[in-house]
Design a protein around this motif. Structure first.
Motif, PDB file in Angstrom:
ATOM      1  N   PRO B  59       0.871  -1.308  -0.049  1.00 23.00           N
ATOM      2  CA  PRO B  59      -0.106   0.108  -0.016  1.00 23.00           C
ATOM      3  C   PRO B  59       0.850   1.142  -0.146  1.00 23.00           C
ATOM      4  CG  PRO B  59      -0.910  -1.589   1.593  1.00 23.00           C
ATOM      5  CD  PRO B  59       0.402  -2.321   0.851  1.00 23.00           C
ATOM      6  N   VAL B  60       1.717   1.425   0.758  1.00 19.82           N
ATOM      7  CA  VAL B  60       2.833   2.475   0.886  1.00 19.82           C
ATOM      8  C   VAL B  60       3.512   2.799  -0.658  1.00 19.82           C
ATOM      9  CG1 VAL B  60       4.720   3.515   1.955  1.00 19.82           C
ATOM     10  CG2 VAL B  60       3.264   2.166   3.210  1.00 19.82           C
ATOM     11  N   ILE B  61       4.005   1.497  -1.029  1.00 21.90           N
ATOM     12  CA  ILE B  61       4.507   1.746  -2.619  1.00 21.90           C
ATOM     13  C   ILE B  61       3.752   2.336  -3.547  1.00 21.90           C
ATOM     14  CG2 ILE B  61       5.755   0.572  -4.561  1.00 21.90           C
ATOM     15  CD1 ILE B  61       6.604  -1.442  -2.135  1.00 21.90           C
ATOM     16  N   LEU B  62       2.363   1.570  -3.621  1.00 20.88           N
ATOM     17  CA  LEU B  62       1.414   1.943  -4.712  1.00 20.88           C
ATOM     18  C   LEU B  62       0.862   3.342  -4.565  1.00 20.88           C
ATOM     19  CD1 LEU B  62      -0.342  -1.473  -5.154  1.00 20.88           C
ATOM     20  CD2 LEU B  62       1.073  -0.233  -6.655  1.00 20.88           C
ATOM     21  N   ALA B  63       0.375   3.683  -3.203  1.00 20.85           N
ATOM     22  CA  ALA B  63      -0.245   5.098  -3.097  1.00 20.85           C
ATOM     23  C   ALA B  63       0.832   6.122  -3.443  1.00 20.85           C
ATOM     24  CB  ALA B  63      -0.537   5.140  -1.506  1.00 20.85           C
ATOM     25  N   ASN B  64       2.058   6.080  -3.087  1.00 19.81           N
ATOM     26  CA  ASN B  64       2.877   7.069  -3.419  1.00 19.81           C
ATOM     27  C   ASN B  64       3.289   7.238  -4.744  1.00 19.81           C
ATOM     28  OD1 ASN B  64       3.346   8.363  -0.548  1.00 19.81           O
ATOM     29  ND2 ASN B  64       3.403   6.118   0.150  1.00 19.81           N
ATOM     30  N   ALA B  65       3.520   6.011  -5.395  1.00 24.59           N
ATOM     31  CA  ALA B  65       3.831   6.309  -6.735  1.00 24.59           C
ATOM     32  C   ALA B  65       2.840   6.927  -7.545  1.00 24.59           C
ATOM     33  CB  ALA B  65       4.144   4.710  -7.553  1.00 24.59           C
ATOM     34  N   PHE B  66       1.689   6.485  -7.458  1.00 24.23           N
ATOM     35  CA  PHE B  66       0.387   7.105  -8.132  1.00 24.23           C
ATOM     36  C   PHE B  66       0.313   8.739  -7.585  1.00 24.23           C
ATOM     37  CE2 PHE B  66      -0.978   2.659  -9.183  1.00 24.23           C
ATOM     38  CZ  PHE B  66      -1.294   3.218 -10.483  1.00 24.23           C
ATOM     39  N   THR B  67       0.445   8.929  -6.212  1.00 20.61           N
ATOM     40  CA  THR B  67       0.411  10.326  -5.973  1.00 20.61           C
ATOM     41  C   THR B  67       1.359  11.243  -6.413  1.00 20.61           C
ATOM     42  OG1 THR B  67      -0.463   9.379  -3.529  1.00 20.61           O
ATOM     43  CG2 THR B  67       0.323  11.614  -3.655  1.00 20.61           C
ATOM     44  N   LEU B  68       2.389  10.607  -6.663  1.00 21.81           N
ATOM     45  CA  LEU B  68       3.802  11.374  -7.239  1.00 21.81           C
ATOM     46  C   LEU B  68       3.470  11.677  -8.642  1.00 21.81           C
ATOM     47  CD1 LEU B  68       6.680  12.172  -6.768  1.00 21.81           C
ATOM     48  CD2 LEU B  68       7.565   9.991  -7.561  1.00 21.81           C
ATOM     49  N   ALA B  69       2.922  10.635  -9.411  1.00 16.61           N
ATOM     50  CA  ALA B  69       2.343  11.028 -10.955  1.00 16.61           C
ATOM     51  C   ALA B  69       1.196  12.083 -10.896  1.00 16.61           C
ATOM     52  CB  ALA B  69       1.911   9.691 -11.344  1.00 16.61           C
ATOM     53  N   LEU B  70       0.374  12.135  -9.974  1.00 16.21           N
ATOM     54  CA  LEU B  70      -0.493  13.181  -9.907  1.00 16.21           C
ATOM     55  C   LEU B  70      -0.075  14.582  -9.555  1.00 16.21           C
ATOM     56  CD1 LEU B  70      -3.516  11.024  -8.624  1.00 16.21           C
ATOM     57  CD2 LEU B  70      -3.329  12.106 -10.954  1.00 16.21           C
ATOM     58  N   CYS B  71       1.057  14.661  -8.828  1.00 17.58           N
ATOM     59  CA  CYS B  71       1.619  16.094  -8.004  1.00 17.58           C
ATOM     60  C   CYS B  71       2.509  16.476  -8.940  1.00 17.58           C
ATOM     61  CB  CYS B  71       2.366  15.527  -6.774  1.00 17.58           C
ATOM     62  SG  CYS B  71       1.031  15.437  -5.333  1.00 17.58           S
ATOM     63  N   LEU B  72       3.095  15.769  -9.804  1.00 11.70           N
ATOM     64  CA  LEU B  72       4.187  16.564 -10.614  1.00 11.70           C
ATOM     65  C   LEU B  72       3.828  17.436 -11.515  1.00 11.70           C
ATOM     66  CD1 LEU B  72       7.038  13.480 -10.996  1.00 11.70           C
ATOM     67  CD2 LEU B  72       6.939  15.583  -9.714  1.00 11.70           C
ATOM     68  N   PRO B  73       2.561  16.970 -12.380  1.00 17.37           N
ATOM     69  CA  PRO B  73       2.030  18.001 -13.281  1.00 17.37           C
ATOM     70  C   PRO B  73       1.600  19.313 -12.586  1.00 17.37           C
ATOM     71  CG  PRO B  73       0.783  16.026 -13.397  1.00 17.37           C
ATOM     72  CD  PRO B  73       2.012  15.780 -12.412  1.00 17.37           C
ATOM     73  N   ILE B  74       1.154  19.241 -11.467  1.00 17.47           N
ATOM     74  CA  ILE B  74       0.752  20.501 -10.550  1.00 17.47           C
ATOM     75  C   ILE B  74       2.127  21.292 -10.326  1.00 17.47           C
ATOM     76  CG2 ILE B  74      -0.376  21.564  -8.231  1.00 17.47           C
ATOM     77  CD1 ILE B  74      -1.964  18.849  -8.305  1.00 17.47           C
ATOM     78  N   LEU B  75       3.123  20.655  -9.797  1.00 13.26           N
ATOM     79  CA  LEU B  75       4.159  21.396  -9.483  1.00 13.26           C
ATOM     80  C   LEU B  75       4.875  21.893 -10.611  1.00 13.26           C
ATOM     81  CD1 LEU B  75       6.572  21.769  -7.326  1.00 13.26           C
ATOM     82  CD2 LEU B  75       7.574  19.645  -7.876  1.00 13.26           C
ATOM     83  N   CYS B  76       4.991  21.307 -11.870  1.00 10.39           N
ATOM     84  CA  CYS B  76       5.568  21.807 -13.157  1.00 10.39           C
ATOM     85  C   CYS B  76       4.441  22.974 -13.429  1.00 10.39           C
ATOM     86  CB  CYS B  76       5.292  20.890 -14.303  1.00 10.39           C
ATOM     87  SG  CYS B  76       6.369  19.565 -14.108  1.00 10.39           S
ATOM     88  N   LEU B  77       3.234  23.160 -13.535  1.00  8.41           N
ATOM     89  CA  LEU B  77       2.513  24.199 -13.589  1.00  8.41           C
ATOM     90  C   LEU B  77       2.777  25.304 -12.646  1.00  8.41           C
ATOM     91  CD1 LEU B  77      -0.944  22.927 -14.746  1.00  8.41           C
ATOM     92  CD2 LEU B  77       0.331  24.375 -16.066  1.00  8.41           C
ATOM     93  N   LEU B  78       2.949  24.909 -11.346  1.00  5.07           N
ATOM     94  CA  LEU B  78       3.366  26.040 -10.299  1.00  5.07           C
ATOM     95  C   LEU B  78       4.602  26.590 -10.520  1.00  5.07           C
ATOM     96  CD1 LEU B  78       1.898  24.547  -7.141  1.00  5.07           C
ATOM     97  CD2 LEU B  78       1.541  26.737  -7.927  1.00  5.07           C
ATOM     98  N   VAL B  79       5.692  25.776 -10.963  1.00  5.66           N
ATOM     99  CA  VAL B  79       7.051  26.406 -11.131  1.00  5.66           C
ATOM    100  C   VAL B  79       7.162  27.242 -12.191  1.00  5.66           C
ATOM    101  CG1 VAL B  79       9.493  25.662 -11.643  1.00  5.66           C
ATOM    102  CG2 VAL B  79       8.234  24.440 -10.027  1.00  5.66           C
ATOM    103  N   ARG B  80       6.455  27.081 -13.427  1.00  2.00           N
ATOM    104  CA  ARG B  80       6.321  27.564 -14.697  1.00  2.00           C
ATOM    105  C   ARG B  80       5.830  28.900 -14.763  1.00  2.00           C
ATOM    106  NH1 ARG B  80       3.851  23.935 -19.511  1.00  2.00           N
ATOM    107  NH2 ARG B  80       5.080  22.214 -18.861  1.00  2.00           N
ATOM    108  N   ARG B  81       4.811  29.028 -13.751  1.00  2.00           N
ATOM    109  CA  ARG B  81       4.056  30.381 -14.002  1.00  2.00           C
ATOM    110  C   ARG B  81       4.789  31.471 -13.547  1.00  2.00           C
ATOM    111  NH1 ARG B  81       0.294  30.269  -8.375  1.00  2.00           N
ATOM    112  NH2 ARG B  81       2.160  30.216  -7.203  1.00  2.00           N
TER     113      ARG B  81
END
Lengths: 81, 81
Positions: B59-81
């Motif tokens: 559960p720790v591995i799966l949850a965090n791998a997917f969370t990372l995949a969802l957070c990175l696009p948000i982080l990219c948009l935040l850093v770019r603006r």
């Protein structure tokens, strides 16, 4: 080593909500934040605490208890607006 | 039972980022979101994956791998603006 790694991970994911909660409380600006996200996230984090207790993982318990304490004020502000 | 509980917790904390990423990608509106939060959170989530591997918690591995995949696009948009 694994416990230390978990505690560093726990510190980062938990502490990350500090700048967010400070920003939201200071500016009362919640545009852009998703109510759906904070509702599901808070429920999930509460369940992580219970899971941490059942597997006896201190990093899982501590990280999620603090994260919950930081997410709830954000959720409250989002629900109220 | 503990593994199931962890998977439900994992599902909720991970899936919670779906409405947030949809909102951010659709509106390109990142006002209110904290860059500090997403930088620390993404780093922490990556470390959780490593911790999950060391303790052998799916559960720790799966949850965090997917969370990372969802957070990175948000982080990219935040850093770019």
């Amino acid at each position: 080593m694994p416990e230390w790694l978990g505690l560093v991970a726990a510190f980062l994911t938990t502490a990350s909500f500090v700048p967010q909660v400070v920003k939201v409380v200071r500016t009362r600006q919640t545009t852009g934040l998703s109510v759906g996200m904070y509702s599901m996230f808070s429920t999930g984090v509460a369940l992580w605490v219970v899971y941490g207790i059942t597997i006896g993982s201190r990093p899982v318990i501590l990280a999620n208890a603090f994260t919950l304490a930081l997410c709830l004020p954000i959720l409250c502000l989002l629900v109220r607006r």
